[in-house]
Structure formats: C-alpha cells, structure tokens
Design an enzyme around this catalytic site. Structure first.
Site, PDB file in Angstrom:
ATOM      1  N   SER A   1       7.523   3.521   5.303  1.00 53.39           N
ATOM      2  CA  SER A   1       8.774   3.907   4.665  1.00 53.39           C
ATOM      3  C   SER A   1       8.598   3.960   3.156  1.00 53.39           C
ATOM      4  CB  SER A   1       9.903   2.949   5.054  1.00 53.39           C
ATOM      5  OG  SER A   1      11.146   3.526   4.742  1.00 53.39           O
TER       6      SER A   1
ATOM      7  N   ASP B   1       0.859  -1.180   0.000  1.00 50.46           N
ATOM      8  CA  ASP B   1       0.000   0.000   0.000  1.00 50.46           C
ATOM      9  C   ASP B   1       0.895   1.229   0.000  1.00 50.46           C
ATOM     10  OD1 ASP B   1      -1.930  -1.900   0.314  1.00 50.46           O
ATOM     11  OD2 ASP B   1      -2.832  -1.025   2.104  1.00 50.46           O
TER      12      ASP B   1
ATOM     13  N   HIS C   1       5.156  -7.274  -0.463  1.00 50.03           N
ATOM     14  CA  HIS C   1       5.058  -8.562  -1.120  1.00 50.03           C
ATOM     15  C   HIS C   1       5.866  -8.557  -2.416  1.00 50.03           C
ATOM     16  CE1 HIS C   1       1.388  -9.813   1.303  1.00 50.03           C
ATOM     17  NE2 HIS C   1       1.501  -8.523   1.583  1.00 50.03           N
TER      18      HIS C   1
END
Length: 407
Positions: A376, A190, A265
């Site tokens: 981050s 995200d 991911h």
C-alpha cells in the site's frame, strides 16, 4: 435449485430421444433431405450442452480454486504493468508523466465496485491453509512475479508459511535492514518514492502534478487539544500545524509494491498521541492510478497517527488499497479496519493520552509500528526547520532504515 431444474430438463430430453429413436433409424436406412438432418444434429448438440451444464452445476467451487484463479489474474496484470514500465524506462520516457485526470463520474463509477467486500473476501482466502505440496509452487510463482528476495527473510523455508497471509507478513533477518543513525528521519518501509517536498497552499502532491487537500486528508483539528497546535482562527489549516516559528511543513509519499517487505516502522523518535481512522474506498494506489485520480488518498481508507517530535508536529498515515483493507498498528488493539460497522465518510478518533499516560505512546526510530496485509502507501507529514533537506529522488527505490532527510 438450478441443478434440480437442469436435471428435470435432462430427463425430459432423454424420454424425448427414446421416442424419436424409431424415426432416427428410419432416417438412417433411407436417404433424407439435408433439411431434416440438421435439426436432429442440433438436438443432439443441445443434449450434450445440457449434460455439460448439469455437470457444472453439480461441481462445487472451492475457496482454493477461487484463490488460484484470482491470484493468477492479478499476477498476469502485474506482469503486464511491469513490462510496460520497463519499456518506458528503456525508451527513456518518464513513467510518472502527467496524464489526464479522471472525471467525477469515472471516480464515482470506480467507487461502485465493492472493493471493501472483495478485500474482505481476499483476506479470508489468504487465511486458507495451503497443502504442503502446493506451498513451494505458489510462493515461487509469487517470488518470481514480484521479485521477492527470500534470502532476507527470517525463515527462508517456503513450507514454513501455512498460508499466503503468513508469507506476505514474513519477518526479516535483524541485519537485513540496518537503521541509519546519521539522519533524523529514515524510511519507515521498503517501497518507491512517489513524491516529497514542502507542503504548499494546504495541498499535498501524491505524485508529480496531482494533489490532494491536506485538511481533507488529515481531517478537522478536533484532536488539537492533545498536541501543541495553534488555535488561531485567522490561520490556515497548514499554519495551524506549524507550532514553531521558522519551521515549515514537509511531506513524503512511499508506495509499497506487493513484493516489498509489508511491515512499517517508526521513521524517527517521536510521541504518538492520537489515532484517526477513516473508513473509505479501497481503490488501487498503484502509481498509475495515483496519477489518474485526484485526491486518491482522501477517498481511500486510512489510519492517521498524529503526534510530535523534537521539531514540532509529526504524522504517519497508512493508506489502504484494493486487497489491503487490513491495516494493523501493533500498539492499538482497538483498531479494526475494513469493518462493516463503520460508514464511509465518517471517522473514528482515539486518544493515547489518558490520566494514567500523559505522554502518549513513545516510539523510537526503527521500532516496529505496524503492517499491511499486502502492499500500500505510507504518507509522512511533519514539521521541520526550513533547512531540512531530503536525500531522495522521485521514483527511486528505498528500503526501511535508509535515510529520508536531515537538518
């Protein structure tokens, strides 16, 4: 030591006040000039101040108090920045506009802040178990501040999370992030798209108009023996990475805000053959700071995963930030970020290709890869045919599993 000194001073002042009591009674019974009353009143005030200091010195500062204080300050700053961005959008002003670049002395001054030490302290505070009664108020404040959608969480009950660290790294429901099958590259996390496009002249844009060196970011190609990379000394660093004729080098920068899902991911089907860890500073990677400091991502601590996919070279880099010294790669138990044993300016290499494992680590699109402790940045740098196109807009919000681009 300080508490004992204050106690001695307080005792001496009490003795002095007892000896002055007859004088005080005489002054109360007979009128005295104003000039005599002021020093006595001041003396009484000093006595109260010393008693207050003595109480403060005896009061013990607990980790929970420090956690609440620092967290409140961070929430206040984030709310101000969020309000400012909303005002810019309302006025139709581009929030990613070009700003003046920080001078070398400003960057050096910023680096003097012990962000690595502060991040380690913040990480330990995040491990402090919160009392059951305090969990809902603290987490609800965080949810309200950063716009967290707890309906997507695998566990919605806030009292289930014993500390902030568990809350930050919460897992999602399986159906919350469907993986796009029609595009070859998906978003690994995200976040917000800061920049994307072709790499030009060995320079990569962290945001529009602000660049960093590709070679400085990835480091020297001492790991090229594990990859099918050209060793022609007449080629540039960028040309070294392009392994197939007719291909180009592309990049994409995704910023993860504190309210975003903190795991990342695999963005495609690929093979990870090498890991390079750069200890460094832990400056903020907020888009405002990224517009201000050139080569910000090269200054900060980062973990580069390099390998190859169907179309050639592929890399994913997790960039650390303030309070995000912890970067975890699930299949790499030897990785320890923000550790005092590594010096800034150095790097640590590790190869996943061994005599028993010639293929490295095989990752499938959408497979769990790692996590941040807070929020981050993820940087993708990869080789692809010239007809590769991004399905993105600068500044757009994106979620893990959504399409980044296709051929």
């Amino acid at each position: 030591m300080a508490a004992s000194r204050v106690t001695v001073m307080s005792a001496r002042l009490r003795v002095a006040s007892l000896s002055l009591r007859p004088i005080w009674c005489a002054l109360q019974s007979s009128p005295a000039p104003c000039c005599l009353r002021v020093p006595i009143r001041r003396f009484s005030n000093y006595h109260r101040i010393l008693q207050t200091i003595s109480f403060g010195a005896r009061t013990r500062i607990r980790p929970l108090h420090l956690l609440v204080a620092t967290g409140s300050g961070y929430v206040g700053y984030w709310q101000y920045d969020k309000y400012r961005q909303q005002e810019l959008e309302r006025l139709g002003i581009d929030g990613l506009r070009q700003q003046s670049i920080a001078a070398a002395w400003q960057v050096g001054l910023y680096k003097t802040i012990p962000t690595r030490l502060l991040s380690r302290a913040w990480g330990r505070l995040n491990q402090v178990e919160l009392p059951t009664w305090m969990r809902k108020p603290v987490y609800n404040l965080y949810i309200w501040t950063f716009g967290v959608n707890m309906k997507e969480a695998a566990v919605e009950d806030l009292q289930h999370y014993r500390n902030l660290s568990e809350f930050f790294r919460r897992k999602l429901k399986p159906q919350a992030r469907p993986v796009c099958d029609s595009h070859c590259v998906i978003s690994p996390s995200d976040g917000k798209i800061l920049h994307f496009g072709r790499v030009k002249n060995c320079e990569v844009e962290q945001v529009k108009g602000v660049t960093y060196s590709l070679e400085t970011f990835l480091g020297p190609q001492t790991w090229s023996e594990n990859l099918e990379i050209s060793n022609n000394n007449t080629e540039t660093f960028q040309e070294h990475l392009v392994t197939k004729e007719g291909n180009d080098l592309y990049h994409c920068v995704i910023y993860l805000a504190p309210g975003d899902y903190h795991c990342f991911h695999s963005p495609t089907d690929w093979r990870v053959s090498h890991r390079r860890h750069f200890p460094g500073s832990l400056m903020s990677v907020n888009p405002g700071v990224a517009r201000w400091i050139k080569e910000l991502f090269c200054h900060n601590e980062r973990v580069v995963l390099a390998g190859d996919w169907t179309h050639g070279f592929f890399s994913l880099t997790a960039v650390g930030a303030t309070n995000v010294g912890s970067i975890r790669i699930y299949f790499d138990n030897d990785l320890h970020t923000n550790s005092p044993r590594y010096m800034k300016g150095s790097y640590n290499d590790f190869s996943f290709i061994t005599n028993n494992n010639k293929g490295g680590v095989t990752m499938r699109k959408g497979e769990h890869l790692g996590e941040f402790n807070l929020g981050s940045t993820i940087v993708l740098i990869f080789e692809a045919p010239k007809d590769f196109t991004f399905n993105l807009k600068p500044g757009q919000k994106i979620r893990f599993g959504e399409a980044l681009g296709s051929i």
